[in-house]
Design an enzyme around this catalytic site. Structure first.
Site, PDB file in Angstrom:
ATOM      1  N   SER A  63      -0.490  -4.488   4.884  1.00  0.00           N
ATOM      2  CA  SER A  63      -0.829  -5.834   5.333  1.00  0.00           C
ATOM      3  C   SER A  63      -1.845  -6.455   4.381  1.00  0.00           C
ATOM      4  O   SER A  63      -2.508  -5.778   3.612  1.00  0.00           O
ATOM      5  CB  SER A  63      -1.427  -5.794   6.737  1.00  0.00           C
ATOM      6  OG  SER A  63      -0.516  -5.195   7.617  1.00  0.00           O
ATOM      7  N   LYS A  65       1.054 -12.057  -3.426  1.00  0.00           N
ATOM      8  CA  LYS A  65      -0.228 -12.138  -4.122  1.00  0.00           C
ATOM      9  C   LYS A  65      -0.890 -13.463  -3.792  1.00  0.00           C
ATOM     10  O   LYS A  65      -0.246 -14.390  -3.297  1.00  0.00           O
ATOM     11  CB  LYS A  65      -0.001 -12.075  -5.650  1.00  0.00           C
ATOM     12  CG  LYS A  65       0.476 -10.731  -6.156  1.00  0.00           C
ATOM     13  CD  LYS A  65      -0.694  -9.823  -6.426  1.00  0.00           C
ATOM     14  CE  LYS A  65      -0.224  -8.477  -6.989  1.00  0.00           C
ATOM     15  NZ  LYS A  65      -1.315  -7.519  -7.014  1.00  0.00           N
TER      16      LYS A  65
END
Lengths: 426, 130
Positions: free
Chosen positions: B50, B87
């Site tokens: 996560s 990202k």
């Protein structure tokens, strides 16, 4: 020389199925990749790297297996729900660039760019390519010309260009480029015509363009002269923005393994009927004639080869799965012979028409008909909502042992919640 | 033969008429709100770890729009080392970086120094089951 002001672009996706597989698997980006037809039979899409290894289009998989193993070629079975969804996205993106568009196949579309100024054509084409690539991840090639046949030819050359775009409208080298295209690669020239043209010394697109029209008309058919006229810049094939409804619908599959029993053939025919009936109901069509066919492998020698088909004329037009299955199974029973190892079976629904011309048969019970229509609607709604085959008919079988081989399928479906592509958190 | 009767939203009755009838609209369509550009928007499922600071968890579904260009602090899907990963996109003094969650983290990837890294799309929403 220009004979008209048409500007038609043919946008074609490069190695479409391979590009779809690459979209969510960056690790195969610059590697040789191939996609196999159903049952992993033949090569139907190749990346540039796979082409360079000498793998030919349409080649049987067993013939290229050695190259595949030696060069670590990534191999995929078809994943048509993924390709279909990506195709829809590409087409929706293209539609913004021209409201007049003809979807020609799963990976090709003609766009009418007549409103774009000549000097802006190239720039416009680059923008189309860039947008499709960014939005959908699919690389394309674009050929622009004054007729459909010429835009196909332009696209053929564009595939080899780094820029991916060839514009014949502003080009002075059209004839030079046409002479690089072999006659069998000209749009609309099939196998037979190719043989005939080559015999008569017509080897390239340019040769065909230069041949006297009287000769073509005399020696080929109307399609032959159309192609030649189009190569000269006279439009003979117009853009068809409205999708024409299909006139027949064929569903057939090779089995994953050879099938002997009538029960299994029954399951397959039922499944095919269900699929085809769902398709024609979606298009609001009805069917009048069904053809059922079966065959063993064509490579079987002598007595072990058997192929047959049977046509059934329906008493009334219908798109009711249950009625269609009933008729198809009777036909199947009449051509089935014990003792053969069947490889393929299928059905063709023909003389399709819009269902609003559906006429009530004098003898049919109206009440029953309406109940059936509602049942079909309920089945279609359930399957659209909960996925294909959620609601089926028991005759179609549950295990479907005969079903197709798909050894290398990517389990990604961008249009299905249960098979979404995945991403990691690093 | 079916007889179709005109359908009235509001009963013709004796009581006080509903003051909401003028404001009735269609049901909420989440697709219309979450997906601005249909052909370029993909749903992608998160697998594995996560990204707590951003609020992305294992098994969440990301709404990813390929047509958008990332802004400073955008959450993106990028192709890093031949893999699609989530990202954070960071812009500092005309330089662009990818980080794993927050600005402070040291494992910044300078995009100019790694031209093989491609931004796949920009995450616009996270669908998280509670």
């Amino acid at each position: 020389m220009l004979y008209n002001n048409n500007k038609i672009a043919l946008v074609d996706c490069n190695s479409f199925y391979v590009s779809c597989e690459r979209l969510f698997s960056p690790s195969i980006d610059k590697k040789p990749v191939i996609v196999l037809s159903s049952n992993d039979g033949c090569v139907i899409s190749r990346s540039t790297e796979a082409k360079a290894l000498g793998i030919k289009m349409g080649e049987p998989y067993f013939k290229v297996k050695k190259i595949v193993q030696e060069n670590d070629v990534k191999t995929f079975s078809t994943n048509f729900s993924l390709y279909g969804d990506i195709s829809r996205r590409v087409m929706k993106t293209l539609k913004q660039f021209s409201p007049q568009m003809e979807i020609y196949s799963i990976d090709e579309a003609f766009l009418n760019l007549s409103s774009v100024k000549n000097e802006n054509l190239l720039e416009h084409a680059y923008k189309i390519r860039k947008t499709v690539l960014k939005w959908t991840g699919i690389p394309t090639s674009i050929g622009i010309a004054s007729t459909k046949t010429l835009s196909k030819a332009a696209n053929y050359i564009a595939k080899k260009e780094k820029s991916g775009v060839v514009d014949l409208i502003n080009s002075k080298k059209t004839d030079e480029l046409l002479s690089e295209i072999k006659i069998n690669n000209v749009w609309g020239v099939g196998k037979q015509l190719t043989k005939f043209y080559i015999k008569n010394g017509i080897n390239t697109a340019y040769d065909l363009k230069k041949i006297h029209n009287g000769w073509i008309k005399k020696n080929t058919n109307v399609f032959g002269s159309r192609t030649a006229m189009e190569l000269r810049g006279f439009p003979c094939v117009s853009l068809e923005p409205h999708e024409e409804k299909r006139k027949n619908c064929c569903v057939s599959r090779s089995f994953g393994r050879k099938v002997k029993k009538l029960e299994e053939l029954n399951e397959a025919i039922t499944t095919h009927c269900l699929n085809a009936a769902e398709k024609i109901r979606l298009d609001k069509q009805t069917v009048k004639k069904i053809t059922v066919f079966i065959r063993t492998s064509p490579f079987q020698i002598g007595n072990s080869y058997y192929a047959n088909s049977k046509d059934v004329d329906l008493p009334i037009r219908t798109n009711d799965s249950i009625m269609l299955i009933k008729q198809a199974l009777i036909a199947l029973k009449s051509i089935y012979k014990k003792g053969y190892r069947y490889q393929k079976t299928g059905i063709i629904f023909s003389s399709l028409k819009d269902s609003d011309i559906y006429k009530k048969n004098l003898f049919s019970e109206i009440n029953n008909d309406e109940k059936r229509i509602k049942l079909m609607q309920a089945i279609d709604h359930t399957n659209t909502r909960y996925g294909r085959n959620s609601l089926s008919i028991a005759q179609a079988g549950l295990k479907k042992k005969w079903n197709v081989k798909k050894q290398h399928a990517s389990k990604i479906d961008t249009s299905c919640f249960n098979f979404l592509p995945t991403v990691k958190i690093a | 033969m079916k007889l179709l009767l005109p359908f009235h939203l509001q009963k013709v009755g004796a009581g006080f008429p509903s003051p909401a009838t003028d404001y009735v609209e269609d049901d909420i369509d989440l697709n219309a709100h979450l997906i601005k550009n249909i052909p370029s928007t993909f749903l992608i499922r998160v697998q594995g770890k996560s990204m707590n600071k951003v609020g992305i968890h294992n098994d969440d579904i990301l709404v990813v729009d390929r047509s958008l260009n990332p802004k400073n602090c955008s959450t993106v899907v990028a192709n890093v080392n031949e893999e699609l990963v989530v990202k954070t996109f960071v812009k500092e003094k005309n330089q662009s970086f990818l980080t794993s969650g927050s600005k402070e983290i040291k494992d910044k990837i300078n995009l100019a120094e790694n031209p093989e890294i491609v931004i796949w799309g920009v995450v616009t929403y996270v669908i998280h089951a509670l």
